[in-house]
Design a protein around this motif. Structure first.
Motif: not given
Length: 250
Positions: A63, A56, A28, A25, A249, A53, A58
């Motif tokens: 997010v 990135l 992000v 987190r 990320v 999401a 993820v």
């Protein structure tokens, strides 16, 4: 994964060094913040969790957590029924921030002129050279980055750790406001930097502080002039969606 290494200290107690990877987190959050600052996610843009999401690489949960934090810090507005939008700064926000910056950095410049070594001044001159080259070549990202490095260097030269801490808190926000005006402000800005560095090198505390105050005021005025120009310009054609580049990320 948590890594623990152990060994005895001077009292015979086990010494444990705990190393943890950066939480997803947090990564992000950092990625989204930089995308807002550099304009990849432009002001007023609707932020869709699933799209971010995918961009990135993820899941939606980090997010969602990052957007909540960005909302708390004023980078994003969460609106019931509309979702998340990149914050659009009000005029008084810019004035308040740059007034705080002028106070902090004019004092930093004054102290830098008092304490600067020859090596410090040489580094500032080199940053001016690099920043001007970026500006002349049209590399706005490079110019903005070097601008931040120069200002940070001057603050560090003040020798006042509280000034360094306070300036660090506003640095990212200043970069966000400065980036849109860098193309029109750039050449004059680097000329002002050169005058500032000369005053610091000469040990002229009052002149260094004055140039820094004027420098910040010129940036403030340029920002408002740009906003006024955009407000009176015809609305641009509808933008196409940004390409769905997948960012890493870590």
């Amino acid at each position: 994964m948590t890594t623990i290494s152990a060994g005895p200290d001077s009292d015979g107690l086990a010494v444990r060094h705990v190393k943890r990877p950066t939480p997803l987190r947090e990564s992000v959050y950092e990625a989204l913040t930089e995308m807002i600052i550099d304009g990849t996610l432009e002001r007023g843009r609707h932020l869709v969790e699933v799209e971010l999401a995918g961009l990135l690489g993820v899941s939606r949960q980090p997010v969602r957590e990052a957007l909540q934090r960005l909302n708390n810090e004023g980078w994003v507005d969460l609106r019931p029924g509309f979702g998340a939008m990149v914050h659009v700064p009000a005029e008084d926000e810019v004035d308040q921030l740059l007034a705080a910056r002028a106070a902090l950095e004019s004092e930093s410049a004054r102290l830098a002129a008092r304490y600067a070594s020859k090596e410090d001044v040489a580094q500032l001159r080199e940053l001016c050279k690099v920043g001007t080259a970026f500006q002349d070549s049209g590399d706005i990202d490079g110019a903005v980055r070097t601008n931040g490095e120069l200002h940070s260097k001057i603050t560090a030269m003040s020798g006042n750790r509280f000034l360094v801490d306070f300036a660090g808190q506003v640095d990212r926000r200043v970069r966000w406001y400065y980036t849109p005006v860098a193309p029109v402000r750039g050449a004059a800005s680097w000329r002002e930097h050169a005058r500032l560095v000369k005053a610091i090198g000469d040990g002229d505390e009052d002149k260094a502080a004055q140039i820094m105050r004027e420098h910040t005021e010129h940036t403030r005025k340029a920002y408002h002039d740009l906003q006024a120009s955009e407000a009176t310009s015809p609305p641009p054609a509808e933008k196409k969606a940004a390409p769905r580049r997948r960012r890493t990320v870590s």
